[in-house]
Write a protein that holds these residues in place. Structure first.
Motif, PDB file in Angstrom:
ATOM      1  N   ILE A  11       0.834  -1.213   0.000  1.00 37.40           N
ATOM      2  CA  ILE A  11       0.000   0.000   0.000  1.00 37.40           C
ATOM      3  C   ILE A  11       0.862   1.254   0.000  1.00 37.40           C
ATOM      4  O   ILE A  11       0.595   2.253  -0.697  1.00 37.40           O
ATOM      5  CB  ILE A  11      -0.940  -0.006   1.207  1.00 37.40           C
ATOM      6  CG1 ILE A  11      -2.051  -1.038   0.999  1.00 37.40           C
ATOM      7  CG2 ILE A  11      -1.561   1.377   1.451  1.00 37.40           C
ATOM      8  CD1 ILE A  11      -2.976  -0.699  -0.156  1.00 37.40           C
ATOM      9  N   GLU A  32       2.105   1.725  -3.381  1.00 34.04           N
ATOM     10  CA  GLU A  32       1.026   2.161  -4.261  1.00 34.04           C
ATOM     11  C   GLU A  32       0.696   3.638  -4.041  1.00 34.04           C
ATOM     12  O   GLU A  32       0.407   4.382  -4.998  1.00 34.04           O
ATOM     13  CB  GLU A  32      -0.218   1.303  -4.027  1.00 34.04           C
ATOM     14  CG  GLU A  32      -0.072  -0.136  -4.465  1.00 34.04           C
ATOM     15  CD  GLU A  32       0.045  -0.257  -5.980  1.00 34.04           C
ATOM     16  OE1 GLU A  32      -0.471   0.638  -6.706  1.00 34.04           O
ATOM     17  OE2 GLU A  32       0.670  -1.224  -6.440  1.00 34.04           O
ATOM     18  N   ASN A  55      -6.191   7.503  -9.050  1.00 29.98           N
ATOM     19  CA  ASN A  55      -5.590   6.266  -8.538  1.00 29.98           C
ATOM     20  C   ASN A  55      -5.572   6.236  -7.006  1.00 29.98           C
ATOM     21  O   ASN A  55      -5.843   5.200  -6.373  1.00 29.98           O
ATOM     22  CB  ASN A  55      -4.176   6.116  -9.086  1.00 29.98           C
ATOM     23  CG  ASN A  55      -4.148   5.837 -10.579  1.00 29.98           C
ATOM     24  OD1 ASN A  55      -5.099   5.274 -11.122  1.00 29.98           O
ATOM     25  ND2 ASN A  55      -3.080   6.243 -11.252  1.00 29.98           N
ATOM     26  N   ASN A  92      -8.995   5.556  -5.780  1.00 32.57           N
ATOM     27  CA  ASN A  92      -9.305   4.134  -5.982  1.00 32.57           C
ATOM     28  C   ASN A  92      -8.669   3.280  -4.894  1.00 32.57           C
ATOM     29  O   ASN A  92      -9.281   2.351  -4.360  1.00 32.57           O
ATOM     30  CB  ASN A  92      -8.829   3.707  -7.367  1.00 32.57           C
ATOM     31  CG  ASN A  92      -9.240   2.270  -7.691  1.00 32.57           C
ATOM     32  OD1 ASN A  92     -10.272   1.784  -7.211  1.00 32.57           O
ATOM     33  ND2 ASN A  92      -8.462   1.599  -8.521  1.00 32.57           N
ATOM     34  N   LEU A  93      -7.404   3.610  -4.545  1.00 30.67           N
ATOM     35  CA  LEU A  93      -6.735   2.866  -3.464  1.00 30.67           C
ATOM     36  C   LEU A  93      -7.447   3.060  -2.133  1.00 30.67           C
ATOM     37  O   LEU A  93      -7.636   2.110  -1.356  1.00 30.67           O
ATOM     38  CB  LEU A  93      -5.270   3.308  -3.364  1.00 30.67           C
ATOM     39  CG  LEU A  93      -4.351   2.893  -4.514  1.00 30.67           C
ATOM     40  CD1 LEU A  93      -2.972   3.542  -4.339  1.00 30.67           C
ATOM     41  CD2 LEU A  93      -4.212   1.369  -4.545  1.00 30.67           C
ATOM     42  N   ASN A 130     -10.599   3.781  -1.704  1.00 33.20           N
ATOM     43  CA  ASN A 130     -11.866   3.039  -1.767  1.00 33.20           C
ATOM     44  C   ASN A 130     -11.638   1.531  -1.571  1.00 33.20           C
ATOM     45  O   ASN A 130     -12.451   0.857  -0.922  1.00 33.20           O
ATOM     46  CB  ASN A 130     -12.557   3.306  -3.107  1.00 33.20           C
ATOM     47  CG  ASN A 130     -13.079   4.734  -3.206  1.00 33.20           C
ATOM     48  OD1 ASN A 130     -13.466   5.332  -2.195  1.00 33.20           O
ATOM     49  ND2 ASN A 130     -13.093   5.283  -4.419  1.00 33.20           N
ATOM     50  N   GLN A 131     -10.540   1.025  -2.125  1.00 30.12           N
ATOM     51  CA  GLN A 131     -10.240  -0.390  -1.925  1.00 30.12           C
ATOM     52  C   GLN A 131      -9.965  -0.703  -0.447  1.00 30.12           C
ATOM     53  O   GLN A 131     -10.389  -1.742   0.070  1.00 30.12           O
ATOM     54  CB  GLN A 131      -9.037  -0.787  -2.785  1.00 30.12           C
ATOM     55  CG  GLN A 131      -9.347  -0.840  -4.274  1.00 30.12           C
ATOM     56  CD  GLN A 131      -8.146  -1.284  -5.102  1.00 30.12           C
ATOM     57  OE1 GLN A 131      -7.174  -1.780  -4.552  1.00 30.12           O
ATOM     58  NE2 GLN A 131      -8.244  -1.099  -6.423  1.00 30.12           N
ATOM     59  N   ILE A 132      -9.251   0.243   0.205  1.00 31.48           N
ATOM     60  CA  ILE A 132      -8.986   0.029   1.635  1.00 31.48           C
ATOM     61  C   ILE A 132     -10.293   0.051   2.419  1.00 31.48           C
ATOM     62  O   ILE A 132     -10.524  -0.771   3.330  1.00 31.48           O
ATOM     63  CB  ILE A 132      -8.003   1.098   2.152  1.00 31.48           C
ATOM     64  CG1 ILE A 132      -6.627   0.890   1.515  1.00 31.48           C
ATOM     65  CG2 ILE A 132      -7.890   1.027   3.683  1.00 31.48           C
ATOM     66  CD1 ILE A 132      -5.637   1.983   1.847  1.00 31.48           C
ATOM     67  N   ASP A 177     -13.257  -0.693   1.217  1.00 28.68           N
ATOM     68  CA  ASP A 177     -13.961  -1.936   0.892  1.00 28.68           C
ATOM     69  C   ASP A 177     -13.390  -3.126   1.667  1.00 28.68           C
ATOM     70  O   ASP A 177     -14.127  -4.024   2.089  1.00 28.68           O
ATOM     71  CB  ASP A 177     -13.894  -2.203  -0.614  1.00 28.68           C
ATOM     72  CG  ASP A 177     -14.731  -1.213  -1.411  1.00 28.68           C
ATOM     73  OD1 ASP A 177     -15.640  -0.595  -0.790  1.00 28.68           O
ATOM     74  OD2 ASP A 177     -14.471  -1.055  -2.614  1.00 28.68           O
ATOM     75  N   LEU A 178     -12.077  -3.123   1.832  1.00 29.55           N
ATOM     76  CA  LEU A 178     -11.446  -4.207   2.608  1.00 29.55           C
ATOM     77  C   LEU A 178     -11.936  -4.183   4.050  1.00 29.55           C
ATOM     78  O   LEU A 178     -12.204  -5.243   4.654  1.00 29.55           O
ATOM     79  CB  LEU A 178      -9.920  -4.063   2.536  1.00 29.55           C
ATOM     80  CG  LEU A 178      -9.117  -5.124   3.301  1.00 29.55           C
ATOM     81  CD1 LEU A 178      -9.381  -6.507   2.727  1.00 29.55           C
ATOM     82  CD2 LEU A 178      -7.627  -4.806   3.235  1.00 29.55           C
ATOM     83  N   ARG A 179     -12.048  -2.966   4.623  1.00 34.12           N
ATOM     84  CA  ARG A 179     -12.572  -2.853   5.976  1.00 34.12           C
ATOM     85  C   ARG A 179     -14.024  -3.328   6.051  1.00 34.12           C
ATOM     86  O   ARG A 179     -14.416  -4.027   6.996  1.00 34.12           O
ATOM     87  CB  ARG A 179     -12.463  -1.398   6.438  1.00 34.12           C
ATOM     88  CG  ARG A 179     -12.972  -1.166   7.858  1.00 34.12           C
ATOM     89  CD  ARG A 179     -12.206  -2.013   8.839  1.00 34.12           C
ATOM     90  NE  ARG A 179     -12.731  -1.824  10.195  1.00 34.12           N
ATOM     91  CZ  ARG A 179     -12.388  -2.568  11.240  1.00 34.12           C
ATOM     92  NH1 ARG A 179     -11.521  -3.569  11.065  1.00 34.12           N
ATOM     93  NH2 ARG A 179     -12.892  -2.325  12.418  1.00 34.12           N
ATOM     94  N   LEU A 209     -19.912  -5.259   3.530  1.00 32.29           N
ATOM     95  CA  LEU A 209     -19.726  -4.963   2.107  1.00 32.29           C
ATOM     96  C   LEU A 209     -20.893  -5.551   1.325  1.00 32.29           C
ATOM     97  O   LEU A 209     -21.218  -6.728   1.462  1.00 32.29           O
ATOM     98  CB  LEU A 209     -18.396  -5.548   1.618  1.00 32.29           C
ATOM     99  CG  LEU A 209     -18.069  -5.298   0.151  1.00 32.29           C
ATOM    100  CD1 LEU A 209     -17.878  -3.806  -0.115  1.00 32.29           C
ATOM    101  CD2 LEU A 209     -16.796  -6.063  -0.236  1.00 32.29           C
TER     102      LEU A 209
END
Length: 215
Positions: A146, A149, A185, A188-189, A191-193, A195-197, A204
């Motif tokens: 991360i 990224e 980008n 997006n990262l 949002n992915q974090i 979503d992971l939570r 989710l």
């Protein structure tokens, strides 16, 4: 009479003296009759005393025999009582030994169960420890990735800002496009974090879309 005296038959001697007494009495020879009568009575008394003495001795012997018999019976009962006491003590000792052995076996079995439970807990702790170590490694790699990224677009954005400041006419349009793309980008990262939570907490939601599956 002389024969009976010589042979020692006291009863026959007494009967002979009695016959002589009666014979002399029948012949009116009172002196001889009196003499044989006296000897007859003396002998009779002697035999009676001997019989009494024998009877007394017999009774004493019988009493002695009974006493010995009672003593033997008492000793036998005491011996039987001692044997029974010894048997009871032996049985009690055997029962105590059996209880002791059972207690040791029960303690050993509980100890085995405790050791088995302890081994199971240690194995569970070791497995959880391995899982935690794996999770720590995964988290370390995850945050490392991360970080890379995030660092790449941030580095590009920072570099473009400097280039625009130095050469605004040359890098303004191109730099803004690079900044917008790297900003997207970064979003997006993030949002992915997020979503992971959500995935970890089970909140989710599935996002269904219609599109070309082949493409």
């Amino acid at each position: 009479l002389a024969i009976t005296i010589a042979t020692g038959f006291r009863q026959q001697e007494m009967e002979a003296r009695k016959m002589l007494y009666q014979l002399y009495k029948a012949q009116n020879n009172y002196s001889e009759a009196l003499r044989y009568h006296e000897t007859y009575r003396d002998l009779q008394d002697s035999l009676f005393n001997e019989k009494n003495t024998e009877q007394i001795v017999r009774l004493e012997a019988q009493n002695e025999f009974e006493r010995e018999k009672q003593q033997l019976a008492f000793e036998q009962e005491r011996q039987i009582a001692r044997q029974r006491s010894f048997q009871r003590l032996t049985l009690a000792a055997l029962a105590i030994a059996i209880l002791f052995i059972l207690a040791i076996a029960w303690y050993y079995r509980l100890k085995q169960r405790a050791n088995a439970e302890l081994r199971r807990l240690n194995e569970e702790i070791r497995r959880q420890k391995d899982q935690l170590e794996k999770l720590d490694q995964l988290k370390s790699r995850f945050f490392t990735n991360i970080s890379h990224e995030f660092r790449t677009p941030l580095t590009i954005i920072g570099g473009m800002v400097q280039q625009i400041r130095k050469f605004p006419g040359k890098w303004l349009e191109k730099g803004l496009r690079l900044i917008e793309r790297n900003n997207a980008n970064l979003l997006n990262l993030v949002n992915q974090i997020l979503d992971l939570r959500k995935l970890e907490t089970g909140s989710l939601r599935l996002n269904l879309i219609q599109s070309d599956i082949v493409f």
